[in-house]
Write an enzyme that holds these catalytic residues in place. Structure first.
Site, PDB file in Angstrom:
ATOM      1  N   SER A   1       1.197  -1.156  -0.331  1.00 55.76           N
ATOM      2  CA  SER A   1       0.085   0.288   0.061  1.00 55.76           C
ATOM      3  C   SER A   1       1.026   1.427  -0.113  1.00 55.76           C
ATOM      4  CB  SER A   1      -0.857   0.676   0.959  1.00 55.76           C
ATOM      5  OG  SER A   1      -1.897  -0.950   0.713  1.00 55.76           O
TER       6      SER A   1
ATOM      7  N   HIS B   1       0.771   4.784   3.937  1.00 55.71           N
ATOM      8  CA  HIS B   1       0.529   5.586   3.467  1.00 55.71           C
ATOM      9  C   HIS B   1       0.322   6.483   3.097  1.00 55.71           C
ATOM     10  CE1 HIS B   1      -3.132   2.107   3.687  1.00 55.71           C
ATOM     11  NE2 HIS B   1      -1.876   1.788   3.512  1.00 55.71           N
TER      12      HIS B   1
END
Length: 288
Positions: free
Chosen positions: A209, A266
Protein backbone atom coordinates in the site's frame (compact mmCIF):
# COMPACT_ATOMS: atom_id res chain seq x y z
CA UNK A 1 17.22 -7.76 -29.94
CA UNK A 2 16.96 -3.99 -30.31
CA UNK A 3 13.60 -2.21 -30.06
CA UNK A 4 12.09 -0.90 -33.29
CA UNK A 5 10.39 2.49 -33.68
CA UNK A 6 6.96 1.61 -35.04
CA UNK A 7 5.55 5.17 -35.05
CA UNK A 8 6.94 8.69 -34.84
CA UNK A 9 4.26 11.29 -34.23
CA UNK A 10 4.01 14.94 -33.13
CA UNK A 11 3.62 15.60 -29.42
CA UNK A 12 0.24 17.17 -30.17
CA UNK A 13 -1.20 13.79 -31.25
CA UNK A 14 -3.05 12.07 -28.40
CA UNK A 15 -1.97 8.43 -28.34
CA UNK A 16 -3.92 7.52 -25.20
CA UNK A 17 -6.72 5.62 -26.94
CA UNK A 18 -4.37 3.83 -29.33
CA UNK A 19 -2.03 2.84 -26.46
CA UNK A 20 -5.05 1.49 -24.59
CA UNK A 21 -5.91 -0.57 -27.66
CA UNK A 22 -2.38 -2.02 -27.77
CA UNK A 23 -2.64 -2.89 -24.09
CA UNK A 24 -5.94 -4.70 -24.66
CA UNK A 25 -4.35 -6.66 -27.51
CA UNK A 26 -1.33 -7.54 -25.39
CA UNK A 27 1.14 -5.88 -27.76
CA UNK A 28 4.41 -5.10 -25.92
CA UNK A 29 5.36 -1.47 -26.39
CA UNK A 30 6.60 1.72 -24.78
CA UNK A 31 6.38 5.41 -25.68
CA UNK A 32 9.21 7.91 -25.40
CA UNK A 33 9.78 11.53 -26.37
CA UNK A 34 12.70 12.33 -28.65
CA UNK A 35 13.54 15.49 -30.59
CA UNK A 36 10.08 16.95 -30.27
CA UNK A 37 8.31 13.73 -31.27
CA UNK A 38 6.64 10.88 -29.42
CA UNK A 39 8.05 7.52 -30.50
CA UNK A 40 6.23 4.21 -30.04
CA UNK A 41 8.71 1.34 -29.64
CA UNK A 42 8.05 -2.39 -30.07
CA UNK A 43 10.35 -5.43 -29.71
CA UNK A 44 10.91 -6.21 -33.42
CA UNK A 45 9.99 -5.33 -36.99
CA UNK A 46 7.15 -7.88 -37.11
CA UNK A 47 5.40 -6.12 -34.23
CA UNK A 48 6.21 -2.76 -35.83
CA UNK A 49 4.46 -3.70 -39.07
CA UNK A 50 1.37 -4.89 -37.21
CA UNK A 51 1.28 -1.69 -35.14
CA UNK A 52 1.56 0.49 -38.27
CA UNK A 53 -1.29 -1.39 -39.95
CA UNK A 54 -3.36 -1.13 -36.79
CA UNK A 55 -2.72 2.60 -36.47
CA UNK A 56 -3.71 3.13 -40.11
CA UNK A 57 -7.10 1.49 -39.38
CA UNK A 58 -7.68 2.68 -35.80
CA UNK A 59 -5.66 5.87 -35.07
CA UNK A 60 -8.16 6.83 -32.37
CA UNK A 61 -8.31 3.42 -30.76
CA UNK A 62 -11.66 1.68 -30.36
CA UNK A 63 -14.65 3.24 -28.69
CA UNK A 64 -16.46 -0.06 -28.17
CA UNK A 65 -15.48 -3.26 -26.42
CA UNK A 66 -14.79 -5.39 -29.50
CA UNK A 67 -11.32 -6.10 -30.76
CA UNK A 68 -10.38 -5.39 -34.39
CA UNK A 69 -11.40 -8.22 -36.73
CA UNK A 70 -7.77 -8.81 -37.66
CA UNK A 71 -6.68 -9.49 -34.08
CA UNK A 72 -5.34 -13.08 -33.96
CA UNK A 73 -7.00 -14.71 -30.95
CA UNK A 74 -4.83 -17.84 -31.17
CA UNK A 75 -1.74 -15.75 -30.35
CA UNK A 76 -3.23 -14.13 -27.25
CA UNK A 77 -1.30 -16.33 -24.81
CA UNK A 78 1.97 -15.60 -26.56
CA UNK A 79 1.17 -11.90 -26.65
CA UNK A 80 0.46 -11.95 -22.93
CA UNK A 81 3.83 -13.55 -22.22
CA UNK A 82 5.52 -11.03 -24.50
CA UNK A 83 3.73 -8.25 -22.64
CA UNK A 84 4.99 -9.59 -19.30
CA UNK A 85 8.52 -9.84 -20.68
CA UNK A 86 8.31 -6.18 -21.64
CA UNK A 87 7.38 -5.34 -18.00
CA UNK A 88 9.90 -7.45 -16.06
CA UNK A 89 9.93 -5.42 -12.83
CA UNK A 90 6.14 -5.22 -12.61
CA UNK A 91 5.91 -8.97 -13.18
CA UNK A 92 8.77 -9.74 -10.76
CA UNK A 93 7.28 -7.72 -7.90
CA UNK A 94 3.88 -9.34 -8.36
CA UNK A 95 5.41 -12.81 -8.58
CA UNK A 96 7.40 -12.18 -5.38
CA UNK A 97 4.32 -10.98 -3.47
CA UNK A 98 2.32 -14.04 -4.60
CA UNK A 99 5.17 -16.38 -3.59
CA UNK A 100 5.54 -14.80 -0.14
CA UNK A 101 1.78 -14.79 0.41
CA UNK A 102 1.55 -18.50 -0.33
CA UNK A 103 4.71 -19.43 1.58
CA UNK A 104 3.58 -17.50 4.66
CA UNK A 105 -0.06 -18.49 4.11
CA UNK A 106 -1.08 -14.84 4.11
CA UNK A 107 0.81 -13.95 7.28
CA UNK A 108 -0.12 -16.95 9.42
CA UNK A 109 3.39 -18.42 9.24
CA UNK A 110 4.96 -16.02 11.72
CA UNK A 111 8.35 -17.73 11.57
CA UNK A 112 8.68 -16.78 7.89
CA UNK A 113 7.05 -13.39 8.40
CA UNK A 114 9.63 -12.55 11.09
CA UNK A 115 12.34 -12.68 8.41
CA UNK A 116 10.57 -10.09 6.27
CA UNK A 117 9.23 -7.56 8.77
CA UNK A 118 10.88 -4.18 9.33
CA UNK A 119 12.09 -5.33 12.76
CA UNK A 120 12.68 -8.93 13.77
CA UNK A 121 10.45 -10.34 16.51
CA UNK A 122 10.04 -13.38 18.71
CA UNK A 123 6.75 -14.82 19.93
CA UNK A 124 6.57 -15.79 23.58
CA UNK A 125 3.14 -16.86 24.69
CA UNK A 126 0.63 -14.20 23.68
CA UNK A 127 3.25 -11.48 23.18
CA UNK A 128 5.61 -10.44 20.40
CA UNK A 129 9.00 -9.09 21.42
CA UNK A 130 10.74 -6.91 18.82
CA UNK A 131 14.49 -6.75 18.39
CA UNK A 132 16.23 -3.43 17.65
CA UNK A 133 16.50 -2.69 13.94
CA UNK A 134 20.17 -1.79 14.35
CA UNK A 135 20.93 -5.33 15.57
CA UNK A 136 19.28 -6.87 12.50
CA UNK A 137 21.13 -4.56 10.12
CA UNK A 138 24.41 -5.26 11.91
CA UNK A 139 23.74 -8.97 11.38
CA UNK A 140 23.57 -8.35 7.61
CA UNK A 141 19.77 -8.38 7.26
CA UNK A 142 19.85 -5.41 4.85
CA UNK A 143 16.56 -6.37 3.21
CA UNK A 144 14.38 -5.49 6.19
CA UNK A 145 13.73 -1.82 5.29
CA UNK A 146 12.25 -3.00 1.96
CA UNK A 147 10.81 -6.49 2.45
CA UNK A 148 7.60 -5.63 4.37
CA UNK A 149 6.04 -4.67 1.02
CA UNK A 150 5.99 -8.38 0.12
CA UNK A 151 3.99 -9.45 3.21
CA UNK A 152 0.19 -9.51 2.89
CA UNK A 153 -2.44 -10.49 5.41
CA UNK A 154 -5.37 -12.07 3.61
CA UNK A 155 -6.46 -12.79 0.04
CA UNK A 156 -8.33 -9.49 -0.34
CA UNK A 157 -5.30 -7.53 0.89
CA UNK A 158 -3.10 -9.23 -1.71
CA UNK A 159 -5.65 -8.99 -4.53
CA UNK A 160 -6.32 -5.28 -4.15
CA UNK A 161 -2.66 -4.33 -3.82
CA UNK A 162 -1.63 -6.53 -6.74
CA UNK A 163 -4.27 -5.06 -9.06
CA UNK A 164 -3.21 -1.51 -8.21
CA UNK A 165 0.48 -2.29 -8.60
CA UNK A 166 -0.21 -3.77 -12.03
CA UNK A 167 -2.25 -0.72 -13.02
CA UNK A 168 0.27 1.86 -11.79
CA UNK A 169 3.56 0.00 -12.10
CA UNK A 170 3.17 -0.88 -15.76
CA UNK A 171 2.49 2.76 -16.60
CA UNK A 172 5.79 3.86 -15.10
CA UNK A 173 7.76 0.92 -16.48
CA UNK A 174 6.29 1.45 -19.94
CA UNK A 175 7.07 5.18 -19.89
CA UNK A 176 10.25 5.51 -17.81
CA UNK A 177 11.76 2.03 -18.01
CA UNK A 178 12.33 -0.97 -15.76
CA UNK A 179 15.24 0.46 -13.79
CA UNK A 180 13.22 3.55 -12.91
CA UNK A 181 10.26 1.50 -11.66
CA UNK A 182 12.62 -0.68 -9.60
CA UNK A 183 14.31 2.37 -8.08
CA UNK A 184 10.98 4.06 -7.30
CA UNK A 185 9.50 0.88 -5.81
CA UNK A 186 12.49 0.44 -3.46
CA UNK A 187 12.49 4.14 -2.57
CA UNK A 188 8.75 4.22 -1.81
CA UNK A 189 9.03 1.00 0.20
CA UNK A 190 11.93 2.36 2.25
CA UNK A 191 10.27 5.72 3.00
CA UNK A 192 6.81 4.29 3.75
CA UNK A 193 8.17 1.53 6.00
CA UNK A 194 10.44 3.96 7.82
CA UNK A 195 7.54 6.38 8.32
CA UNK A 196 5.37 3.61 9.76
CA UNK A 197 8.18 2.51 12.10
CA UNK A 198 8.89 6.06 13.29
CA UNK A 199 5.25 7.07 13.88
CA UNK A 200 3.76 3.67 14.71
CA UNK A 201 6.59 2.05 16.61
CA UNK A 202 7.73 -1.59 16.34
CA UNK A 203 4.90 -3.69 14.96
CA UNK A 204 4.09 -6.36 12.39
CA UNK A 205 3.03 -4.44 9.30
CA UNK A 206 3.31 -5.10 5.60
CA UNK A 207 1.82 -4.79 2.15
CA UNK A 208 2.33 -2.82 -1.04
CA UNK A 209 0.00 0.00 0.00
CA UNK A 210 2.75 2.49 0.83
CA UNK A 211 4.41 1.79 -2.51
CA UNK A 212 1.06 2.15 -4.29
CA UNK A 213 0.45 5.59 -2.82
CA UNK A 214 3.95 6.52 -3.96
CA UNK A 215 3.21 5.35 -7.50
CA UNK A 216 -0.10 7.19 -7.42
CA UNK A 217 1.50 10.47 -6.34
CA UNK A 218 4.22 10.06 -8.97
CA UNK A 219 1.79 9.44 -11.85
CA UNK A 220 -0.61 12.15 -10.67
CA UNK A 221 1.84 15.05 -10.47
CA UNK A 222 4.02 13.89 -13.37
CA UNK A 223 0.90 13.93 -15.56
CA UNK A 224 -0.10 17.37 -14.28
CA UNK A 225 3.28 18.87 -15.17
CA UNK A 226 4.10 16.90 -18.36
CA UNK A 227 0.92 15.32 -19.76
CA UNK A 228 1.40 12.02 -21.58
CA UNK A 229 -0.75 9.02 -22.38
CA UNK A 230 0.99 6.55 -20.07
CA UNK A 231 0.34 8.46 -16.85
CA UNK A 232 -3.23 9.54 -17.60
CA UNK A 233 -5.31 7.89 -14.86
CA UNK A 234 -9.04 7.16 -15.22
CA UNK A 235 -11.26 10.00 -13.93
CA UNK A 236 -11.87 9.89 -10.20
CA UNK A 237 -9.03 7.48 -9.33
CA UNK A 238 -6.89 10.04 -7.50
CA UNK A 239 -9.90 11.45 -5.65
CA UNK A 240 -11.06 7.98 -4.63
CA UNK A 241 -7.62 7.01 -3.31
CA UNK A 242 -7.27 10.26 -1.36
CA UNK A 243 -10.74 9.85 0.15
CA UNK A 244 -9.84 6.29 1.17
CA UNK A 245 -6.66 7.61 2.79
CA UNK A 246 -8.70 10.13 4.81
CA UNK A 247 -11.17 7.41 5.87
CA UNK A 248 -8.27 5.26 7.09
CA UNK A 249 -6.71 8.20 8.92
CA UNK A 250 -10.02 8.82 10.71
CA UNK A 251 -9.73 5.44 12.46
CA UNK A 252 -13.09 4.28 11.14
CA UNK A 253 -11.70 1.09 9.55
CA UNK A 254 -10.15 -0.07 12.81
CA UNK A 255 -13.26 0.88 14.79
CA UNK A 256 -15.38 -1.31 12.50
CA UNK A 257 -13.15 -4.30 13.25
CA UNK A 258 -11.41 -4.58 9.88
CA UNK A 259 -7.92 -4.42 11.39
CA UNK A 260 -5.38 -1.68 11.86
CA UNK A 261 -4.19 0.35 8.89
CA UNK A 262 -0.57 1.43 8.40
CA UNK A 263 -1.57 5.05 7.88
CA UNK A 264 1.94 6.48 8.29
CA UNK A 265 3.16 4.20 5.50
CA UNK A 266 0.38 5.46 3.20
CA UNK A 267 1.11 9.11 3.92
CA UNK A 268 4.86 8.65 3.67
CA UNK A 269 4.51 6.83 0.36
CA UNK A 270 2.19 9.49 -1.06
CA UNK A 271 4.49 12.36 -0.04
CA UNK A 272 7.65 10.84 -1.53
CA UNK A 273 5.70 9.88 -4.66
CA UNK A 274 4.56 13.48 -5.06
CA UNK A 275 8.17 14.62 -4.75
CA UNK A 276 9.42 12.25 -7.47
CA UNK A 277 6.40 13.10 -9.64
CA UNK A 278 7.17 16.81 -9.45
CA UNK A 279 10.87 16.26 -10.19
CA UNK A 280 10.16 13.89 -13.05
CA UNK A 281 7.42 16.06 -14.50
CA UNK A 282 9.57 19.20 -14.40
CA UNK A 283 12.46 17.36 -16.05
CA UNK A 284 10.21 15.93 -18.77
CA UNK A 285 8.64 19.35 -19.44
CA UNK A 286 12.09 20.93 -19.69
CA UNK A 287 13.22 18.25 -22.17
CA UNK A 288 10.20 18.95 -24.33
Amino acid sequence: MSPVAALRLPLSDDLAAFVALLQRLGVPHRVSEESGEQVLWVPDEQFAQRVRELYAQYPGGLGGSELPPAAPRAASAGQLLAGLRSLPVTALVLLATFAVALASWFGDNLQLVSWLTFTDFRIQGDYAYFLPLADSLAAGQWWRPFSPMLVHFGVLHLAMNSLWFWELGRRIEGRQGSLMLLALTLLYSLVSNLAQYVFGGPAIFGGLSGVLYGLLGHCWLFQRLAPNAHFRLPPGVVGMMLIWLLVCLSGLIGALGFGQIANAAHVGGLLIGCVTGVLGGLLARRQR
